[in-house]
Design a protein around this motif. Sequence first.
Motif, short mmCIF file in Angstrom:
data_model
loop_
_atom_site.label_atom_id
_atom_site.label_comp_id
_atom_site.label_asym_id
_atom_site.label_seq_id
_atom_site.Cartn_x
_atom_site.Cartn_y
_atom_site.Cartn_z
N UNK A 92 1.10 -1.39 -0.07
CA UNK A 92 0.14 0.01 0.14
C UNK A 92 0.90 1.36 0.05
N UNK A 93 1.31 1.66 -0.92
CA UNK A 93 1.74 2.82 -1.25
C UNK A 93 1.84 3.90 -0.87
N UNK A 94 0.37 3.91 0.01
CA UNK A 94 -0.55 5.38 1.31
C UNK A 94 -0.27 5.07 2.62
N UNK A 95 0.55 3.77 2.88
CA UNK A 95 0.67 3.32 4.41
C UNK A 95 1.93 3.82 4.59
N UNK A 96 2.54 3.97 5.84
CA UNK A 96 4.00 4.23 6.22
C UNK A 96 4.81 3.89 7.11
N UNK A 97 4.03 2.58 6.47
CA UNK A 97 4.82 0.05 6.29
C UNK A 97 5.60 0.54 4.96
N UNK A 98 4.65 0.88 4.26
CA UNK A 98 5.77 0.94 2.94
C UNK A 98 6.68 0.09 2.28
N UNK A 99 8.02 1.18 2.78
CA UNK A 99 8.69 0.88 3.46
C UNK A 99 9.66 -0.82 3.10
N UNK A 100 9.09 -1.34 4.49
CA UNK A 100 8.82 -2.47 5.12
C UNK A 100 8.25 -3.77 3.98
N UNK A 101 7.14 -3.16 3.77
CA UNK A 101 6.24 -3.51 3.28
C UNK A 101 6.80 -4.43 1.51
N UNK A 102 7.95 -3.11 0.81
CA UNK A 102 8.00 -3.32 -0.23
C UNK A 102 9.20 -4.44 -0.30
N UNK A 103 9.91 -4.04 1.19
CA UNK A 103 11.37 -4.80 1.00
C UNK A 103 11.33 -6.04 1.69
N UNK A 104 9.62 -6.66 1.71
CA UNK A 104 9.24 -7.88 2.00
C UNK A 104 8.79 -8.66 0.42
N UNK A 105 7.81 -7.66 -0.35
CA UNK A 105 7.53 -8.04 -1.67
C UNK A 105 8.87 -8.61 -1.91
N UNK A 106 10.34 -7.59 -2.11
CA UNK A 106 11.57 -8.16 -2.65
C UNK A 106 12.25 -9.25 -1.85
N UNK A 107 11.90 -9.25 -0.64
CA UNK A 107 12.16 -11.11 -0.71
C UNK A 107 11.57 -12.07 -0.72
N UNK A 108 10.33 -12.27 -0.85
CA UNK A 108 9.59 -13.12 -1.38
C UNK A 108 9.81 -13.10 -2.41
N UNK A 109 9.91 -12.41 -3.71
CA UNK A 109 9.94 -12.27 -5.72
C UNK A 109 11.35 -13.14 -5.58
N UNK A 110 12.59 -12.52 -4.35
CA UNK A 110 14.23 -13.22 -5.08
C UNK A 110 13.54 -14.94 -3.93
N UNK A 111 13.11 -15.07 -3.11
CA UNK A 111 12.80 -16.92 -2.81
C UNK A 111 12.36 -17.51 -3.58
N UNK A 112 11.27 -16.53 -3.68
CA UNK A 112 10.67 -17.09 -4.89
C UNK A 112 10.99 -17.78 -6.39
#
Length: 83
Positions: free
Chosen positions: A29-49
């Motif tokens: 959620x680009x509007x979320x203050x946690x977007x940086x953390x969410x993006x990092x998690x998405x990157x990690x999931x992508x690399x693992x997948x």
Amino acid sequence: MPYNKNKQQAFQAAQQAYVQLEEAFQQLDEESPDYGHQSKEAHEELNEAEQIIQKAYIVASEHQKRQLDSYSQELAQRKSDLI
């Protein structure tokens, strides 16, 4: 028989990694203050997948390879979405 079991386990791991990646992207959620953390998690999931799918591809049946190809194409799209 163990070879077939390994193929099935590898494919199931790839499916699970793909599902987890989709869940991580749904939470972005680009509007979320946690977007940086969410993006990092998405990157990690992508690399693992990517890694899990590549490993599963080595032992996959032809039918499984077609599904893994589909997952790989979706991962490529997701990767471009994150850039």
